[in-house]
Design a protein around this motif. Structure first.
Motif, mmCIF file in Angstrom:
data_model
loop_
_atom_site.group_PDB
_atom_site.id
_atom_site.type_symbol
_atom_site.label_atom_id
_atom_site.label_comp_id
_atom_site.label_asym_id
_atom_site.label_seq_id
_atom_site.Cartn_x
_atom_site.Cartn_y
_atom_site.Cartn_z
ATOM 1 N N THR A 112 -19.234 27.357 14.615
ATOM 2 C CA THR A 112 -18.926 26.593 14.863
ATOM 3 C C THR A 112 -17.509 25.548 14.509
ATOM 4 N N ALA A 113 -16.986 24.740 14.568
ATOM 5 C CA ALA A 113 -15.914 24.093 13.995
ATOM 6 C C ALA A 113 -15.825 22.692 14.504
ATOM 7 N N PRO A 114 -14.681 21.691 13.694
ATOM 8 C CA PRO A 114 -14.861 20.169 14.139
ATOM 9 C C PRO A 114 -13.888 20.531 15.633
ATOM 10 N N GLU A 115 -14.318 19.187 16.548
ATOM 11 C CA GLU A 115 -13.225 19.500 17.746
ATOM 12 C C GLU A 115 -12.557 18.436 18.114
ATOM 13 N N ARG A 116 -12.200 18.012 18.735
ATOM 14 C CA ARG A 116 -11.281 17.132 19.065
ATOM 15 C C ARG A 116 -11.914 15.584 19.058
ATOM 16 N N GLY A 117 -12.078 14.898 18.951
ATOM 17 C CA GLY A 117 -13.148 13.902 18.773
ATOM 18 C C GLY A 117 -13.993 13.678 17.831
ATOM 19 N N ASP A 118 -14.125 14.700 17.057
ATOM 20 C CA ASP A 118 -15.315 14.064 16.295
ATOM 21 C C ASP A 118 -15.418 13.257 14.758
ATOM 22 N N VAL A 119 -15.901 12.229 14.648
ATOM 23 C CA VAL A 119 -15.730 11.495 12.990
ATOM 24 C C VAL A 119 -16.265 12.880 11.935
ATOM 25 N N VAL A 120 -15.806 13.467 11.424
ATOM 26 C CA VAL A 120 -15.781 13.795 10.250
ATOM 27 C C VAL A 120 -15.610 13.597 9.161
ATOM 28 N N ASP A 158 -13.911 11.241 -1.682
ATOM 29 C CA ASP A 158 -14.107 11.300 0.213
ATOM 30 C C ASP A 158 -13.403 10.191 0.918
ATOM 31 N N PHE A 159 -13.745 11.369 1.819
ATOM 32 C CA PHE A 159 -12.943 10.393 3.552
ATOM 33 C C PHE A 159 -14.139 10.456 4.554
ATOM 34 N N VAL A 160 -13.955 9.200 5.573
ATOM 35 C CA VAL A 160 -14.558 9.310 7.045
ATOM 36 C C VAL A 160 -13.436 9.588 7.480
ATOM 37 N N LYS A 161 -12.767 10.327 8.722
ATOM 38 C CA LYS A 161 -11.811 10.094 9.999
ATOM 39 C C LYS A 161 -11.958 10.260 11.200
ATOM 40 N N ARG A 162 -11.408 10.562 11.709
ATOM 41 C CA ARG A 162 -11.726 11.012 13.556
ATOM 42 C C ARG A 162 -10.566 12.053 13.886
ATOM 43 N N VAL A 163 -11.039 13.482 14.108
ATOM 44 C CA VAL A 163 -10.195 14.573 14.433
ATOM 45 C C VAL A 163 -9.107 14.115 15.849
ATOM 46 N N VAL A 164 -8.185 14.807 15.804
ATOM 47 C CA VAL A 164 -7.068 14.519 16.756
ATOM 48 C C VAL A 164 -6.839 15.703 16.873
ATOM 49 N N GLY A 165 -6.404 16.620 16.561
ATOM 50 C CA GLY A 165 -5.944 17.710 16.184
ATOM 51 C C GLY A 165 -6.231 18.579 15.442
ATOM 52 N N VAL A 166 -7.009 20.411 15.905
ATOM 53 C CA VAL A 166 -7.320 21.252 15.602
ATOM 54 C C VAL A 166 -6.793 22.317 15.688
ATOM 55 N N GLY A 167 -6.503 23.212 14.827
ATOM 56 C CA GLY A 167 -5.308 24.310 14.642
ATOM 57 C C GLY A 167 -4.523 24.980 16.432
ATOM 58 N N GLY A 168 -2.979 25.060 15.855
ATOM 59 C CA GLY A 168 -2.754 25.135 17.101
ATOM 60 C C GLY A 168 -1.945 24.069 17.487
ATOM 61 N N VAL A 180 -0.819 8.359 22.535
ATOM 62 C CA VAL A 180 -0.781 9.990 21.432
ATOM 63 C C VAL A 180 -0.738 11.422 22.168
ATOM 64 N N GLU A 181 -0.236 11.761 22.247
ATOM 65 C CA GLU A 181 0.236 13.180 22.946
ATOM 66 C C GLU A 181 -0.471 14.467 22.247
ATOM 67 N N VAL A 182 -1.275 15.316 23.157
ATOM 68 C CA VAL A 182 -2.075 16.528 22.528
ATOM 69 C C VAL A 182 -1.592 16.768 23.268
ATOM 70 N N ASN A 183 -0.898 18.156 22.837
ATOM 71 C CA ASN A 183 -0.383 19.421 23.380
ATOM 72 C C ASN A 183 0.586 18.848 25.380
ATOM 73 N N GLY A 184 1.207 17.891 24.655
ATOM 74 C CA GLY A 184 1.463 17.447 25.974
ATOM 75 C C GLY A 184 0.405 16.163 26.986
ATOM 76 N N ARG A 185 -0.390 16.322 26.864
ATOM 77 C CA ARG A 185 -1.154 15.290 27.683
ATOM 78 C C ARG A 185 -1.415 13.877 26.458
ATOM 79 N N PHE A 265 -10.660 13.431 24.450
ATOM 80 C CA PHE A 265 -9.262 14.176 25.226
ATOM 81 C C PHE A 265 -9.853 15.007 25.176
ATOM 82 N N ARG A 266 -11.012 15.239 26.816
ATOM 83 C CA ARG A 266 -11.337 15.272 28.057
ATOM 84 C C ARG A 266 -10.566 16.870 28.990
ATOM 85 N N GLU A 267 -9.491 16.489 28.777
ATOM 86 C CA GLU A 267 -8.092 16.914 29.503
ATOM 87 C C GLU A 267 -7.206 17.526 28.733
ATOM 88 N N VAL A 268 -6.972 17.567 27.499
ATOM 89 C CA VAL A 268 -6.152 18.172 26.487
ATOM 90 C C VAL A 268 -6.975 19.918 26.689
#
Length: 297
Positions: A112-120, A158-168, A180-185, A265-268
């Motif tokens: 599995t990989a990090p998803e948009r919205g995850d706090v990593v 070391d840092f803690v942030k929220r994922v807003v964009g993933v690969g692509g 903020v818009e992600v892939n037009g949403r 990010f449900r609609e992205v």
């Protein structure tokens, strides 16, 4: 004369060397002690004077037990769940200064990989920090052990942030509504700190495959991907630098909570083709040089 002899006999029979009442009590205690030593069942009673058994675990046993617990905690922290002390307010209101979050290190271990919205939590070496600060090896080892147990602030890398964009993903700020818009949403980021704009720095980037675009929830107090657009790596965090996902706030007890996934990010939708930075450009209008002040976390 007979009276004196009888008195002397009574004194001797009392078991007291000096014939006093205090001496009599001492003699009786000695007899009880000798009697208890002859009883095997009483010999192991803790705290009994003259008993052979220890009153509790020896210092050596207690030390070994403490060492074993510490080693177990370090192994657990290294491979399963690590406490992480939040050192700054860059993730407010989600995370407060002094919170201990529990980082799930197994979250991204099995395909599995990090998803948009995850706090990593991630190691920012090479992305947020180009050259790690030098430190004394012994001091670094002790600090690392304390940080791994959540007893000290994390390493400066070391840092803690929220994922807003993933690969692509193409991440743009901001649309006509200031979002903020992600892939037009457009993303409705309800987790942001009250009064913060999604970004005071405009940007338009495409996230390279195998990397993440991350931002703090307290946008005006967070040094995140936006601040490193002009650096090597463009502010992107490689997936192999991600330590784990922050799933729980474990301390203080009054702050205990599960960090639930956000629905922002449900609609992205992911783009059909794997866009590259060359296709859409990696930087936007003022994204190269814009810096957002504040502490990092």
């Amino acid at each position: 004369m007979d009276t004196e002899e009888r008195q002397t006999e009574r004194d001797r029979s009392s078991g007291s060397p000096d014939g006093t009442e205090e001496g009599s009590r001492s003699a009786r205690s000695s007899r009880r002690l000798r009697s208890s030593r002859r009883l095997p069942g009483l010999r192991a009673l803790p705290g009994l004077p003259g008993s052979a058994g220890p009153a509790g675990p020896s210092w050596r046993r207690a030390g070994l037990l403490g060492l074993a617990c510490a080693v177990f905690a370090l192994l657990l922290s290294s491979f399963v769940v690590q406490p992480f002390l939040i050192p700054s307010g860059s993730m407010r209101p989600t995370l407060q200064v002094g919170d201990r979050v529990l980082v799930n290190k197994l979250a991204y271990r099995f395909g599995t990989a990090p998803e948009r919205g995850d706090v990593v939590v991630f190691d920012g070496t090479g992305s947020f920090v180009q050259e790690p600060p030098e430190e004394n090896p012994v001091t670094g080892l002790l600090h690392g052990a304390a940080a791994a147990l959540g007893l000290a602030a994390p390493a400066e890398t070391d840092f803690v942030k929220r994922v807003v964009g993933v690969g692509g993903d193409r991440v743009v700020c901001c649309d006509k509504g200031g979002r903020v818009e992600v892939n037009g949403r457009a993303v409705d980021e309800r987790y942001l700190y009250a009064g913060d704009a999604p970004s005071s720095v405009p940007f338009d980037i495409v996230v390279p495959q195998g990397t993440l675009w991350v931002m703090g929830d307290h946008r005006s107090n967070s040094r995140d991907s936006r601040d490193h657009l002009g650096d090597p790596g463009g502010g992107m965090v490689p997936l192999d630098k991600v330590i784990g996902r922050a799933d729980w706030i474990g301390w203080p007890l009054g702050r205990w909570a599960v960090l639930e996934p956000t629905g922002a990010f449900r609609e992205v939708r992911s783009p059909r083709g794997a866009a590259t930075p060359e296709d859409a450009g990696t930087t936007g209008t003022a994204g190269d040089t814009g810096a957002v002040g504040g502490a990092h976390g």
